[in-house]
Design a protein around this motif. Structure first.
Motif, PDB file in Angstrom:
ATOM      1  N   ILE A   1      -3.124   5.731   2.359  1.00 14.94           N
ATOM      2  CA  ILE A   1      -3.535   5.375   3.717  1.00 14.94           C
ATOM      3  C   ILE A   1      -3.912   6.635   4.500  1.00 14.94           C
ATOM      4  O   ILE A   1      -4.937   6.678   5.197  1.00 14.94           O
ATOM      5  CB  ILE A   1      -2.408   4.613   4.445  1.00 14.94           C
ATOM      6  CG1 ILE A   1      -2.130   3.285   3.752  1.00 14.94           C
ATOM      7  CG2 ILE A   1      -2.773   4.379   5.910  1.00 14.94           C
ATOM      8  CD1 ILE A   1      -0.934   2.522   4.313  1.00 14.94           C
ATOM      9  N   ARG A   2      -3.109   7.679   4.366  1.00 16.02           N
ATOM     10  CA  ARG A   2      -3.355   8.917   5.111  1.00 16.02           C
ATOM     11  C   ARG A   2      -4.659   9.583   4.673  1.00 16.02           C
ATOM     12  O   ARG A   2      -5.431  10.082   5.504  1.00 16.02           O
ATOM     13  CB  ARG A   2      -2.174   9.870   4.936  1.00 16.02           C
ATOM     14  CG  ARG A   2      -2.248  11.114   5.796  1.00 16.02           C
ATOM     15  CD  ARG A   2      -0.972  11.933   5.698  1.00 16.02           C
ATOM     16  NE  ARG A   2       0.176  11.265   6.280  1.00 16.02           N
ATOM     17  CZ  ARG A   2       0.419  11.190   7.575  1.00 16.02           C
ATOM     18  NH1 ARG A   2      -0.430  11.748   8.449  1.00 16.02           N
ATOM     19  NH2 ARG A   2       1.492  10.583   8.036  1.00 16.02           N
TER      20      ARG A   2
ATOM     21  N   LEU B   1       0.833  -1.184   0.000  1.00 16.41           N
ATOM     22  CA  LEU B   1       0.000   0.000   0.000  1.00 16.41           C
ATOM     23  C   LEU B   1       0.879   1.250   0.000  1.00 16.41           C
ATOM     24  O   LEU B   1       2.048   1.197   0.394  1.00 16.41           O
ATOM     25  CB  LEU B   1      -0.913   0.006   1.223  1.00 16.41           C
ATOM     26  CG  LEU B   1      -1.877  -1.177   1.361  1.00 16.41           C
ATOM     27  CD1 LEU B   1      -2.720  -1.025   2.631  1.00 16.41           C
ATOM     28  CD2 LEU B   1      -2.774  -1.292   0.143  1.00 16.41           C
TER      29      LEU B   1
ATOM     30  N   VAL C   1       1.597   5.136   1.348  1.00 18.53           N
ATOM     31  CA  VAL C   1       1.325   5.936   2.540  1.00 18.53           C
ATOM     32  C   VAL C   1       0.349   7.080   2.253  1.00 18.53           C
ATOM     33  O   VAL C   1      -0.580   7.295   3.049  1.00 18.53           O
ATOM     34  CB  VAL C   1       2.636   6.464   3.156  1.00 18.53           C
ATOM     35  CG1 VAL C   1       2.333   7.369   4.345  1.00 18.53           C
ATOM     36  CG2 VAL C   1       3.515   5.303   3.597  1.00 18.53           C
TER      37      VAL C   1
ATOM     38  N   LEU D   1      -5.731  -4.327   0.068  1.00 19.09           N
ATOM     39  CA  LEU D   1      -7.118  -4.097   0.454  1.00 19.09           C
ATOM     40  C   LEU D   1      -8.057  -4.851  -0.482  1.00 19.09           C
ATOM     41  O   LEU D   1      -7.858  -4.840  -1.696  1.00 19.09           O
ATOM     42  CB  LEU D   1      -7.442  -2.607   0.402  1.00 19.09           C
ATOM     43  CG  LEU D   1      -6.575  -1.694   1.266  1.00 19.09           C
ATOM     44  CD1 LEU D   1      -7.040  -0.252   1.128  1.00 19.09           C
ATOM     45  CD2 LEU D   1      -6.588  -2.134   2.721  1.00 19.09           C
TER      46      LEU D   1
ATOM     47  N   VAL E   1      -1.618   0.352  11.042  1.00 16.10           N
ATOM     48  CA  VAL E   1      -1.990   1.551  10.281  1.00 16.10           C
ATOM     49  C   VAL E   1      -1.527   2.805  11.024  1.00 16.10           C
ATOM     50  O   VAL E   1      -0.915   3.710  10.432  1.00 16.10           O
ATOM     51  CB  VAL E   1      -3.514   1.596  10.036  1.00 16.10           C
ATOM     52  CG1 VAL E   1      -3.922   2.925   9.410  1.00 16.10           C
ATOM     53  CG2 VAL E   1      -3.944   0.434   9.147  1.00 16.10           C
TER      54      VAL E   1
ATOM     55  N   VAL F   1      -9.368   2.302   4.728  1.00 20.73           N
ATOM     56  CA  VAL F   1      -8.326   1.288   4.901  1.00 20.73           C
ATOM     57  C   VAL F   1      -8.657   0.388   6.084  1.00 20.73           C
ATOM     58  O   VAL F   1      -8.583  -0.850   5.989  1.00 20.73           O
ATOM     59  CB  VAL F   1      -6.950   1.958   5.092  1.00 20.73           C
ATOM     60  CG1 VAL F   1      -5.911   0.941   5.531  1.00 20.73           C
ATOM     61  CG2 VAL F   1      -6.511   2.638   3.799  1.00 20.73           C
TER      62      VAL F   1
ATOM     63  N   TYR G   1      -0.614  -3.521  -5.921  1.00 23.67           N
ATOM     64  CA  TYR G   1       0.076  -3.984  -4.707  1.00 23.67           C
ATOM     65  C   TYR G   1       1.435  -4.597  -5.044  1.00 23.67           C
ATOM     66  O   TYR G   1       2.448  -4.264  -4.430  1.00 23.67           O
ATOM     67  CB  TYR G   1      -0.790  -5.003  -3.971  1.00 23.67           C
ATOM     68  CG  TYR G   1      -0.279  -5.332  -2.585  1.00 23.67           C
ATOM     69  CD1 TYR G   1      -0.656  -4.554  -1.493  1.00 23.67           C
ATOM     70  CD2 TYR G   1       0.571  -6.401  -2.365  1.00 23.67           C
ATOM     71  CE1 TYR G   1      -0.192  -4.835  -0.212  1.00 23.67           C
ATOM     72  CE2 TYR G   1       1.043  -6.693  -1.091  1.00 23.67           C
ATOM     73  CZ  TYR G   1       0.656  -5.916  -0.021  1.00 23.67           C
ATOM     74  OH  TYR G   1       1.127  -6.208   1.234  1.00 23.67           O
TER      75      TYR G   1
ATOM     76  N   LEU H   1       1.242  -4.789   5.989  1.00 25.07           N
ATOM     77  CA  LEU H   1      -0.169  -4.587   5.665  1.00 25.07           C
ATOM     78  C   LEU H   1      -0.515  -5.325   4.375  1.00 25.07           C
ATOM     79  O   LEU H   1       0.173  -5.165   3.366  1.00 25.07           O
ATOM     80  CB  LEU H   1      -0.473  -3.097   5.491  1.00 25.07           C
ATOM     81  CG  LEU H   1      -0.412  -2.232   6.756  1.00 25.07           C
ATOM     82  CD1 LEU H   1      -0.624  -0.768   6.394  1.00 25.07           C
ATOM     83  CD2 LEU H   1      -1.462  -2.685   7.765  1.00 25.07           C
TER      84      LEU H   1
ATOM     85  N   LEU I   1       5.245  -1.037   6.779  1.00 26.32           N
ATOM     86  CA  LEU I   1       4.257  -0.922   5.711  1.00 26.32           C
ATOM     87  C   LEU I   1       4.021  -2.252   5.004  1.00 26.32           C
ATOM     88  O   LEU I   1       2.878  -2.586   4.643  1.00 26.32           O
ATOM     89  CB  LEU I   1       4.715   0.143   4.711  1.00 26.32           C
ATOM     90  CG  LEU I   1       3.739   0.563   3.612  1.00 26.32           C
ATOM     91  CD1 LEU I   1       2.458   1.120   4.209  1.00 26.32           C
ATOM     92  CD2 LEU I   1       4.396   1.601   2.706  1.00 26.32           C
TER      93      LEU I   1
ATOM     94  N   ASN J   1      -7.201   8.090   3.219  1.00 20.53           N
ATOM     95  CA  ASN J   1      -8.373   7.201   3.263  1.00 20.53           C
ATOM     96  C   ASN J   1      -8.293   6.257   4.468  1.00 20.53           C
ATOM     97  O   ASN J   1      -8.593   5.077   4.371  1.00 20.53           O
ATOM     98  CB  ASN J   1      -8.451   6.377   1.974  1.00 20.53           C
ATOM     99  CG  ASN J   1      -8.527   7.209   0.729  1.00 20.53           C
ATOM    100  OD1 ASN J   1      -9.596   7.657   0.323  1.00 20.53           O
ATOM    101  ND2 ASN J   1      -7.372   7.429   0.105  1.00 20.53           N
ATOM    102  N   LYS J   2      -7.934   6.808   5.605  1.00 19.54           N
ATOM    103  CA  LYS J   2      -7.666   5.978   6.780  1.00 19.54           C
ATOM    104  C   LYS J   2      -8.866   5.119   7.174  1.00 19.54           C
ATOM    105  O   LYS J   2      -8.725   3.916   7.422  1.00 19.54           O
ATOM    106  CB  LYS J   2      -7.254   6.870   7.955  1.00 19.54           C
ATOM    107  CG  LYS J   2      -6.999   6.112   9.239  1.00 19.54           C
ATOM    108  CD  LYS J   2      -6.635   7.063  10.355  1.00 19.54           C
ATOM    109  CE  LYS J   2      -6.633   6.370  11.711  1.00 19.54           C
ATOM    110  NZ  LYS J   2      -6.337   7.306  12.812  1.00 19.54           N
TER     111      LYS J   2
END
Length: 423
Positions: free
Chosen positions: A7-8, A2, A4, A110, A29, A14, A361, A107, A104, A10-11
């Motif tokens: 992730i930030r 993923l 970063v 998704l 996360v 995620v 991914y 993880l 990271l 769409n926390k």
């Protein structure tokens, strides 16, 4: 892997998607975001200190030119002090970036929006089926008895040579294996795939690129002296052909197929469900891999599912297609369809193919990119599918086609096998 920024931004999404995948280490996360904050802070501190060094260095040159040696010497001392501060900042920054990366990669990918909820194989969603389950004659037996009766496979000899899970195919059993491999490859090539013969061992970078490391390290055979890994599937070397490459958008899609033996430790696999060909440490498989434009990957996934379905239909085997629930998906997959064929003698469904979309991914790990219309590098999407894994297909062909007079060979395999029956 993923990214970063995603992730930030769409926390909550995620966290929701990871929960659907039944991922337990949700705290990772927050750890990722905290490490990224620290990385940004250290980067800013380093850049500001370096800017002071650069500015003072320019000033020293001017002072020397103006004959102000004492002032210049004082500034030199200040620059030396600033440079001493840079080294520990840089060392901490490098350590933080490494820890961020190592955290990271823990993880998983998704799951896509259409992945059904659930934790067990029983909760997978059936999306298609076909073929007819045959009615066997009264004396029908499972494949592990058939291979002895017709002298096709010797499990005991494989155990002697290597260990359990390494069968020896012989006589018409070896010929049928070869026939299936050739037919599967020819079928894939006829659909526009390019055939490759690839190494059966890969280095650590390749295993990392497709997500086998660090997630499945315990499932792979490792050659410690050389640092190589025996491949669990041809997906690994095929995908890594394009590792660290930037393609043109006109190069897409890239369609690859290849036959390899596959090696899996399958730790913890015991009991009646792994008898015979049901689960092996070494087995043969023909693989499909595609690298595609991100906007096309789910369209291509549907095409690959249809491709595998047509191949199984050509063998006249009863099958069903399952969309895997979140808890039954692999670490790297965003959406997976499993194909299962029905073993009539065992009275159970056996998985023979998985077709998956990994989105970006794998390609983020392997740095496989293409230049879009504006010339900007973008990550491609990767997909793969079994086309097909041979052991369970062979088990079902033998069991479902057995008669009192012998085992009938599927019509499409007869030109490759050289006969219509094993008797």
């Amino acid at each position: 892997m993923l990214q970063v920024p995603f992730i930030r931004q769409n926390k909550e999404l995620v966290l929701e998607r990871l929960a659907l995948k039944n991922f337990k280490e949700i705290q990772i996360v927050e750890e990722v975001l905290a490490l990224d904050d620290k990385r940004k802070k250290l980067t800013l501190e380093y850049d500001e200190t370096q800017a002071q060094v650069n500015s003072a260095s320019k000033e020293i040159g001017k002072l020397m030119a103006q004959g102000q040696k004492d002032t210049a010497d004082l500034r030199k001392s200040e620059v030396a002090s600033l440079k001493e501060k840079l080294q520990p900042i840089n060392e901490e920054l490098i350590a933080t970036e490494k820890l961020l990366h190592d955290t990271l990669v823990q993880l998983p990918n998704l799951p896509a929006a259409i992945v059904p909820p659930g934790k067990t194989p029983e909760e997978n969603l059936e999306t298609g089926k076909g073929g007819t389950i045959p009615t066997l004659y009264e004396g029908a037996v499972p494949h592990w008895d058939l291979v002895k009766k017709y002298d096709l496979i010797d499990f005991e000899l494989g155990n002697k040579i290597t260990g359990s899970g390494f069968p020896v195919y012989k006589n018409k059993g070896a010929r049928l294996q070869r026939a299936m491999i050739q037919y599967f490859l020819d079928f894939n090539i006829s659909k526009g795939y390019t055939e490759y013969q690839v190494p059966h061992m890969v280095n650590e970078a390749s295993a990392y690129g497709t997500g086998q490391l660090p997630d499945k390290e315990g499932q792979m055979y490792h050659i410690g002296e050389d640092g190589f890994y025996m491949i669990p599937t041809a997906e690994v070397p095929l995908t890594n052909i394009y590792r660290d490459e930037i393609l043109k958008d006109t190069d897409l899609p890239v369609r690859m197929t290849g036959y390899t033996p596959c090696f899996r430790r399958e730790a913890g696999s015991y009991g009646k469900d792994v008898r015979g060909l049901n689960r092996l440490h070494q087995f043969d498989k023909v693989e499909l891999v595609q690298l595609v434009h991100p906007d096309k990957s789910y369209e291509v996934l549907d095409e690959m599912v249809a491709h595998v379905e047509e191949l199984i239909q050509s063998l006249n085997l009863p099958y069903r297609i399952l969309r895997l629930c979140g808890g039954d998906m692999s670490f790297t997959s965003a959406l997976t369809y499993d194909f299962e064929v029905y073993s009539t003698a065992q009275q159970k469904w056996l998985e023979v193919s998985s077709v998956s979309n990994f989105e970006s991914y794998q390609t983020n790990r392997a740095k496989i990119r293409f230049k879009d219309g504006a010339g900007k590098p973008q990550l491609v999407h990767s997909l793969n599918g079994s086309s097909l894994a041979l052991p369970r297909i062979l088990a079902c062909i033998l069991e479902n086609n057995q008669t009192a007079e012998g085992i009938v060979i599927p019509e499409v395999l007869r030109p490759y096998f050289g006969s219509d029956k094993i008797a």
